[in-house]
Design a protein around this motif. Structure first.
Motif, PDB file in Angstrom:
ATOM      1  N   ILE A   1     -13.639 -47.344  10.211  1.00  0.00           N
ATOM      2  CA  ILE A   1     -13.938 -47.193   8.926  1.00  0.00           C
ATOM      3  C   ILE A   1     -14.239 -48.474   8.082  1.00  0.00           C
ATOM      4  O   ILE A   1     -15.155 -48.640   7.304  1.00  0.00           O
ATOM      5  CB  ILE A   1     -12.575 -46.623   8.604  1.00  0.00           C
ATOM      6  N   HIS A   2     -13.591 -49.571   8.624  1.00  0.00           N
ATOM      7  CA  HIS A   2     -13.901 -50.761   8.098  1.00  0.00           C
ATOM      8  C   HIS A   2     -15.341 -51.235   8.302  1.00  0.00           C
ATOM      9  O   HIS A   2     -15.890 -51.759   7.227  1.00  0.00           O
ATOM     10  CB  HIS A   2     -12.803 -51.929   8.696  1.00  0.00           C
ATOM     11  N   VAL A   3     -15.784 -51.195   9.456  1.00  0.00           N
ATOM     12  CA  VAL A   3     -17.194 -51.572   9.830  1.00  0.00           C
ATOM     13  C   VAL A   3     -18.219 -50.789   8.805  1.00  0.00           C
ATOM     14  O   VAL A   3     -19.210 -51.257   8.250  1.00  0.00           O
ATOM     15  CB  VAL A   3     -17.507 -51.502  11.235  1.00  0.00           C
ATOM     16  N   GLN A   4     -18.120 -49.467   8.699  1.00  0.00           N
ATOM     17  CA  GLN A   4     -18.808 -48.440   8.038  1.00  0.00           C
ATOM     18  C   GLN A   4     -18.841 -48.728   6.664  1.00  0.00           C
ATOM     19  O   GLN A   4     -19.692 -48.590   5.861  1.00  0.00           O
ATOM     20  CB  GLN A   4     -18.568 -46.976   8.330  1.00  0.00           C
ATOM     21  N   ALA A   5     -17.586 -49.052   6.083  1.00  0.00           N
ATOM     22  CA  ALA A   5     -17.300 -49.434   4.696  1.00  0.00           C
ATOM     23  C   ALA A   5     -18.041 -50.687   4.280  1.00  0.00           C
ATOM     24  O   ALA A   5     -18.800 -50.720   3.155  1.00  0.00           O
ATOM     25  CB  ALA A   5     -15.765 -49.594   4.254  1.00  0.00           C
ATOM     26  N   SER A   6     -18.214 -51.534   5.127  1.00  0.00           N
ATOM     27  CA  SER A   6     -18.869 -52.767   4.971  1.00  0.00           C
ATOM     28  C   SER A   6     -20.333 -52.558   5.007  1.00  0.00           C
ATOM     29  O   SER A   6     -21.104 -53.102   3.996  1.00  0.00           O
ATOM     30  CB  SER A   6     -18.414 -53.902   5.819  1.00  0.00           C
ATOM     31  N   THR A   7     -20.824 -51.742   5.977  1.00  0.00           N
ATOM     32  CA  THR A   7     -22.207 -51.643   5.892  1.00  0.00           C
ATOM     33  C   THR A   7     -22.734 -50.656   4.481  1.00  0.00           C
ATOM     34  O   THR A   7     -23.600 -50.978   4.078  1.00  0.00           O
ATOM     35  CB  THR A   7     -22.493 -50.437   7.043  1.00  0.00           C
ATOM     36  N   ALA A   8     -21.757 -49.653   4.139  1.00  0.00           N
ATOM     37  CA  ALA A   8     -22.136 -49.023   2.860  1.00  0.00           C
ATOM     38  C   ALA A   8     -21.998 -49.890   1.795  1.00  0.00           C
ATOM     39  O   ALA A   8     -23.037 -49.528   0.969  1.00  0.00           O
ATOM     40  CB  ALA A   8     -20.906 -47.860   2.722  1.00  0.00           C
ATOM     41  N   LEU A   9     -21.257 -50.683   1.564  1.00  0.00           N
ATOM     42  CA  LEU A   9     -21.015 -51.724   0.690  1.00  0.00           C
ATOM     43  C   LEU A   9     -22.289 -52.432   0.593  1.00  0.00           C
ATOM     44  O   LEU A   9     -22.863 -52.872  -0.541  1.00  0.00           O
ATOM     45  CB  LEU A   9     -19.860 -52.542   0.435  1.00  0.00           C
ATOM     46  N   HIS A  10     -22.659 -53.072   1.795  1.00  0.00           N
ATOM     47  CA  HIS A  10     -23.889 -54.054   1.979  1.00  0.00           C
ATOM     48  C   HIS A  10     -25.253 -53.257   1.599  1.00  0.00           C
ATOM     49  O   HIS A  10     -26.126 -53.971   0.833  1.00  0.00           O
ATOM     50  CB  HIS A  10     -23.906 -54.481   3.224  1.00  0.00           C
TER      51      HIS A  10
ATOM     52  N   ALA B   1     -23.129 -44.047   6.149  1.00  0.00           N
ATOM     53  CA  ALA B   1     -22.191 -44.674   6.751  1.00  0.00           C
ATOM     54  C   ALA B   1     -20.735 -43.999   6.185  1.00  0.00           C
ATOM     55  O   ALA B   1     -19.891 -43.830   6.771  1.00  0.00           O
ATOM     56  CB  ALA B   1     -21.951 -46.170   6.159  1.00  0.00           C
ATOM     57  N   LEU B   2     -20.882 -43.333   4.735  1.00  0.00           N
ATOM     58  CA  LEU B   2     -19.845 -42.840   4.253  1.00  0.00           C
ATOM     59  C   LEU B   2     -19.347 -41.478   5.098  1.00  0.00           C
ATOM     60  O   LEU B   2     -18.277 -41.022   5.150  1.00  0.00           O
ATOM     61  CB  LEU B   2     -19.888 -42.499   2.776  1.00  0.00           C
TER      62      LEU B   2
ATOM     63  N   LEU C   1     -15.922 -49.759  22.518  1.00  0.00           N
ATOM     64  CA  LEU C   1     -16.702 -49.365  21.317  1.00  0.00           C
ATOM     65  C   LEU C   1     -16.221 -50.032  20.016  1.00  0.00           C
ATOM     66  O   LEU C   1     -16.915 -50.355  19.106  1.00  0.00           O
ATOM     67  CB  LEU C   1     -16.929 -47.715  21.145  1.00  0.00           C
ATOM     68  N   THR C   2     -14.942 -49.885  19.940  1.00  0.00           N
ATOM     69  CA  THR C   2     -14.344 -50.484  18.537  1.00  0.00           C
ATOM     70  C   THR C   2     -14.539 -51.977  18.428  1.00  0.00           C
ATOM     71  O   THR C   2     -15.061 -52.619  17.527  1.00  0.00           O
ATOM     72  CB  THR C   2     -12.675 -50.423  18.752  1.00  0.00           C
ATOM     73  N   ASN C   3     -14.437 -52.685  19.682  1.00  0.00           N
ATOM     74  CA  ASN C   3     -15.015 -53.997  19.783  1.00  0.00           C
ATOM     75  C   ASN C   3     -16.380 -54.322  19.543  1.00  0.00           C
ATOM     76  O   ASN C   3     -16.527 -55.296  18.797  1.00  0.00           O
ATOM     77  CB  ASN C   3     -14.317 -54.635  21.305  1.00  0.00           C
ATOM     78  N   ALA C   4     -17.256 -53.425  19.884  1.00  0.00           N
ATOM     79  CA  ALA C   4     -18.605 -53.514  19.557  1.00  0.00           C
ATOM     80  C   ALA C   4     -18.885 -53.401  18.237  1.00  0.00           C
ATOM     81  O   ALA C   4     -19.638 -54.186  17.646  1.00  0.00           O
ATOM     82  CB  ALA C   4     -19.717 -52.750  20.613  1.00  0.00           C
TER      83      ALA C   4
ATOM     84  N   THR D   1     -26.868 -57.654  13.404  1.00  0.00           N
ATOM     85  CA  THR D   1     -26.724 -57.617  11.860  1.00  0.00           C
ATOM     86  C   THR D   1     -26.009 -58.753  11.439  1.00  0.00           C
ATOM     87  O   THR D   1     -25.829 -59.526  12.105  1.00  0.00           O
ATOM     88  CB  THR D   1     -26.105 -56.214  11.415  1.00  0.00           C
ATOM     89  N   PRO D   2     -26.217 -59.141  10.086  1.00  0.00           N
ATOM     90  CA  PRO D   2     -25.883 -60.464   9.510  1.00  0.00           C
ATOM     91  C   PRO D   2     -24.421 -60.493  10.064  1.00  0.00           C
ATOM     92  O   PRO D   2     -23.599 -59.438   9.948  1.00  0.00           O
ATOM     93  CB  PRO D   2     -25.904 -59.998   8.178  1.00  0.00           C
ATOM     94  N   ALA D   3     -23.936 -61.781  10.154  1.00  0.00           N
ATOM     95  CA  ALA D   3     -22.540 -62.063  10.648  1.00  0.00           C
ATOM     96  C   ALA D   3     -21.737 -61.570   9.564  1.00  0.00           C
ATOM     97  O   ALA D   3     -20.336 -61.434  10.109  1.00  0.00           O
ATOM     98  CB  ALA D   3     -22.296 -63.525  10.891  1.00  0.00           C
ATOM     99  N   VAL D   4     -21.972 -61.384   8.069  1.00  0.00           N
ATOM    100  CA  VAL D   4     -21.018 -61.098   7.389  1.00  0.00           C
ATOM    101  C   VAL D   4     -20.466 -59.555   7.919  1.00  0.00           C
ATOM    102  O   VAL D   4     -19.072 -59.275   7.148  1.00  0.00           O
ATOM    103  CB  VAL D   4     -21.750 -60.618   5.879  1.00  0.00           C
ATOM    104  N   LEU D   5     -20.863 -58.941   8.540  1.00  0.00           N
ATOM    105  CA  LEU D   5     -20.480 -57.402   8.863  1.00  0.00           C
ATOM    106  C   LEU D   5     -19.217 -57.727  10.136  1.00  0.00           C
ATOM    107  O   LEU D   5     -18.822 -56.616  10.400  1.00  0.00           O
ATOM    108  CB  LEU D   5     -21.379 -56.356   9.212  1.00  0.00           C
TER     109      LEU D   5
END
Length: 366
Positions: free
Chosen positions: A188-197, A209-210, A283-286, A317-321
């Motif tokens: 959820i955190h990764v996909q939320a970051s992707t959605a915001l980006h 992503a949502l 997969l979580t770690n990836a 992808t950019p390191a910000v994610l």
């Protein structure tokens, strides 16, 4: 405990009536009179108080029996009360008291038969018979005590085993909850970051992503409900996560995943659950540390082990994610593998990361 009054009544009636009959076959002994009846009733009355005053009850019964014999009343039924009380005393764990009382009683009958009884003397066989009967009673009491202590020890061990199993089950549920929450919350955190980006530049990708977030949140609620149902008494266990759900896990990961299985065979439930959780954590770690990477998942069924390999190509992808963390994902996977007697190796592989687990399998039966 409720049987004691009835037993005492039966013993009292038997001793009084049977002693009257025994007197006809022992003309050299005195007939049972009022004093004899009182002495015969001491034992049954003492049986009523043996739980509160075990030593006093035994002593009173033995002294009354010795007095009964010393006066010259008939042998036989009077010994029933001492037999019962000696047996109870030994079986209840008061061994020292019972053995000392038996030795003193045997010594009394030895003195009585040798010097106190009127002619003719009963002889040494009579003493040996008394000693043999006492030893038999004490041995029977010891056996009953051993059986009671054995049952108590068995019950104690069973209770400890039950507590241990309950503790292990709570530990397993805690681990399951950790894995479920860690995977889905990370997703959820990764996909939320992707959605915001991407929400301004690529709304369609943000929508995807949502959608993944919605599915992940629904999945975590379902798995939490499944695990927590075990805590409700009488609630049936819901099926735990298994390898048949790997397809759903891959779809919800938000990663480019290739899944390959080499071979197939039924697996023990604990192995299947551990394999699923290892793939899930990998997969979580990836998703957390290498977003946008391509991931390969390979399950190989060998004769004696299941080999699980999960590798990624590194962040694309950019390191910000990507966030570094000091979580317990990899140690948790190692613990799962070690608990089944297997091994797990995790570390960098080229630009990416690779996890390889080997879980032993039982021999296949025809």
């Amino acid at each position: 405990m409720r049987k004691t009054p009835y037993l005492a009544l039966v013993v009292a009636v038997f001793q009084v009536i049977a002693s009257q009959g025994a007197g006809y076959n022992q003309p050299d002994r005195l007939p049972v009179d009022a004093l004899g009846v009182v002495l015969l009733l001491v034992g049954p009355v003492a049986m009523l108080t043996t739980r509160r005053f075990p030593i006093t009850s035994l002593a009173a019964t033995l002294m009354a029996t010795c007095a009964y014999v010393a006066v010259g009343y008939p042998y036989g039924p009077v010994f029933l009360s001492p037999i019962i009380l000696l047996f109870q005393t030994v079986s209840q764990g008061r061994r020292k008291v019972a053995w000392i009382a038996s030795a003193l009683t045997a010594a009394y009958f030895l003195v009585y038969s040798t010097w106190l009884v009127a002619s003719p003397s009963p002889g040494s066989w009579h003493i040996l018979a008394i000693v043999a009967v006492m030893l038999l009673i004490l041995a029977a009491g010891e056996m009953a005590r051993y059986r009671r202590e054995g049952r108590a020890e068995h019950a104690r061990v069973a209770e400890e085993e039950s507590r241990r199993q309950a503790s292990e089950e709570r530990l397993t549920m805690a681990q399951e909850l950790h894995d479920v929450l860690a995977h889905n919350i990370s997703l959820i955190h990764v996909q939320a970051s992707t959605a915001l980006h991407l929400i301004d530049d690529d709304p369609s990708q943000a929508r995807s992503a949502l959608t993944t977030i919605k599915a992940a949140s629904k999945e975590v609620l379902g798995e939490l409900r499944s695990v927590l149902n075990v805590l409700r008494e009488g609630a049936p266990r819901s099926p735990t996560a298994g390898l048949d759900r790997l397809g759903d896990l891959v779809e919800r990961s938000g990663l480019d995943v290739s899944l390959k299985q080499v071979g197939s065979r039924p697996l023990p439930a604990q192995v299947e659950r551990a394999a699923y959780r290892i793939v899930q954590e990998s997969l979580t770690n990836a998703a957390r540390h290498a977003p946008g990477s391509r991931v390969s998942v390979r399950l190989e069924y060998l004769p004696g082990e299941l080999v699980i390999t999960v590798g990624d190509t590194g962040p694309a992808t950019p390191a910000v994610l990507s966030e570094e963390g000091s979580g317990n994902g990899t140690p948790g996977m190692r613990e799962r593998a070690a608990a089944l007697g297997g091994t797990l190796v995790a570390g960098p592989s080229g630009a990416g990361f690779k996890v390889e687990a080997r879980l032993p399998l039982p021999e296949e039966t025809e």
